[in-house]
Scaffold this active site. Structure first.
Site, PDB file in Angstrom:
ATOM      1  N   ASP A  23      36.439  65.315  48.139  1.00 60.08           N
ATOM      2  CA  ASP A  23      36.365  64.279  47.104  1.00 60.08           C
ATOM      3  C   ASP A  23      34.907  64.114  46.700  1.00 60.08           C
ATOM      4  O   ASP A  23      34.009  64.173  47.555  1.00 60.08           O
ATOM      5  CB  ASP A  23      36.924  62.941  47.580  1.00 60.08           C
ATOM      6  CG  ASP A  23      36.993  61.928  46.439  1.00 60.08           C
ATOM      7  OD1 ASP A  23      37.912  62.036  45.602  1.00 60.08           O
ATOM      8  OD2 ASP A  23      36.123  61.033  46.373  1.00 60.08           O
ATOM      9  N   GLU A  25      32.142  61.775  44.129  1.00 62.93           N
ATOM     10  CA  GLU A  25      31.837  60.668  43.227  1.00 62.93           C
ATOM     11  C   GLU A  25      30.696  61.134  42.335  1.00 62.93           C
ATOM     12  O   GLU A  25      29.736  61.751  42.815  1.00 62.93           O
ATOM     13  CB  GLU A  25      31.457  59.411  44.005  1.00 62.93           C
ATOM     14  CG  GLU A  25      32.571  58.837  44.860  1.00 62.93           C
ATOM     15  CD  GLU A  25      33.786  58.385  44.061  1.00 62.93           C
ATOM     16  OE1 GLU A  25      33.599  57.938  42.902  1.00 62.93           O
ATOM     17  OE2 GLU A  25      34.914  58.494  44.580  1.00 62.93           O
ATOM     18  N   HIS A 181      37.087  54.792  45.856  1.00 58.40           N
ATOM     19  CA  HIS A 181      35.924  55.309  45.121  1.00 58.40           C
ATOM     20  C   HIS A 181      34.698  55.450  46.021  1.00 58.40           C
ATOM     21  O   HIS A 181      33.581  55.550  45.533  1.00 58.40           O
ATOM     22  CB  HIS A 181      35.629  54.468  43.880  1.00 58.40           C
ATOM     23  CG  HIS A 181      36.834  54.263  43.025  1.00 58.40           C
ATOM     24  ND1 HIS A 181      37.553  55.318  42.513  1.00 58.40           N
ATOM     25  CD2 HIS A 181      37.483  53.139  42.630  1.00 58.40           C
ATOM     26  CE1 HIS A 181      38.585  54.836  41.826  1.00 58.40           C
ATOM     27  NE2 HIS A 181      38.567  53.534  41.891  1.00 58.40           N
ATOM     28  N   ASP A 186      38.152  58.131  50.316  1.00 56.18           N
ATOM     29  CA  ASP A 186      39.160  58.818  49.512  1.00 56.18           C
ATOM     30  C   ASP A 186      39.502  60.183  50.100  1.00 56.18           C
ATOM     31  O   ASP A 186      40.668  60.602  50.082  1.00 56.18           O
ATOM     32  CB  ASP A 186      38.675  58.977  48.073  1.00 56.18           C
ATOM     33  CG  ASP A 186      38.739  57.673  47.288  1.00 56.18           C
ATOM     34  OD1 ASP A 186      39.226  56.662  47.841  1.00 56.18           O
ATOM     35  OD2 ASP A 186      38.308  57.662  46.122  1.00 56.18           O
TER      36      ASP A 186
END
Length: 215
Positions: A23, A25, A181, A186
């Site tokens: 994951d 960001e 987030h 996540d």
């Protein structure tokens, strides 16, 4: 070295692919122009009975590459302040080098041929990993250049849900929206979700493939 003919081995389950949950960001949607700000990876393992489980976790805050675009809306959404020194951020090169090294180690130990990214709406995460690896001039990228396992698609099929939080809750996996987030949180929840989907298919009799259907 794992036996690729062993259907309870990771290499036997995914045709030689080594799944790694990722994951990211970011500071926008464009992998070529927008900054990668955080990345986490969870490797997976099979136990002796062929049940898929999370294994090792890696997590890095990442400094924006030189000239990177920072979309204010994206920063407001994920709550990341790229200028905060307390983030302990590292370069894209250092973050991906560490992840790639761990993945290559897992590939060798599991007897797999190539790593494959598992992610929720996987094209997004895959595109940022590939773009960052190219910027960092990392030549030994262990991940498949385009194939992925997308838990959004798999969850839509199995659970009737495509949003990560709703898919987790439907599968009986707790999900704390206040931690959403965060790449680390996540990724951990996505790893649990992917394992649940794979293991549920096994429980339903879909794996190993019944004799005659795999020929």
């Amino acid at each position: 070295m794992a036996d690729k003919s062993d259907l309870n081995a990771l290499s036997g389950r995914f045709r030689g692919y080594y799944p790694v949950v990722i994951d990211v960001e970011t500071a926008g949607f464009n992998a070529q122009t927008d900054a990668l700000l955080e990345i986490a990876a969870v490797t997976l393992q099979m136990n002796k009975d062929g049940w898929l489980l999370p294994d090792e976790t890696l997590h890095f805050h990442v400094d924006p590459f030189e000239g990177a675009n920072l979309e204010p809306e994206a920063l407001a959404f994920n709550g990341i302040d790229p200028t905060n020194p307390l983030r302990g951020a590292v370069s894209e090169h250092d973050a991906l080098h560490a992840i790639f090294k761990a993945v290559r180690k897992g590939l060798k130990e599991q007897g797999c041929n190539r790593a494959i990214i598992v992610a929720h709406n996987a094209h997004f995460d895959h595109s940022f990993v590939m773009a960052a690896a190219e910027r960092a001039s990392l030549k030994r990228n262990p991940f498949h250049p385009f194939a992925t396992f997308d838990t959004a698609a798999l969850s839509g099929l199995v659970l009737g849900q495509t949003v990560l939080a709703k898919a987790c809750l439907t599968a009986g996996i707790p999900f704390d929206s206040s931690q959403a987030h965060s790449a680390l949180y996540d990724t951990m929840q996505t790893a649990k979700l992917f394992c649940e989907l794979v293991n549920r298919w096994k429980k339903l009799g879909g794996w190993p493939v019944p004799a005659g259907e795999s020929e």
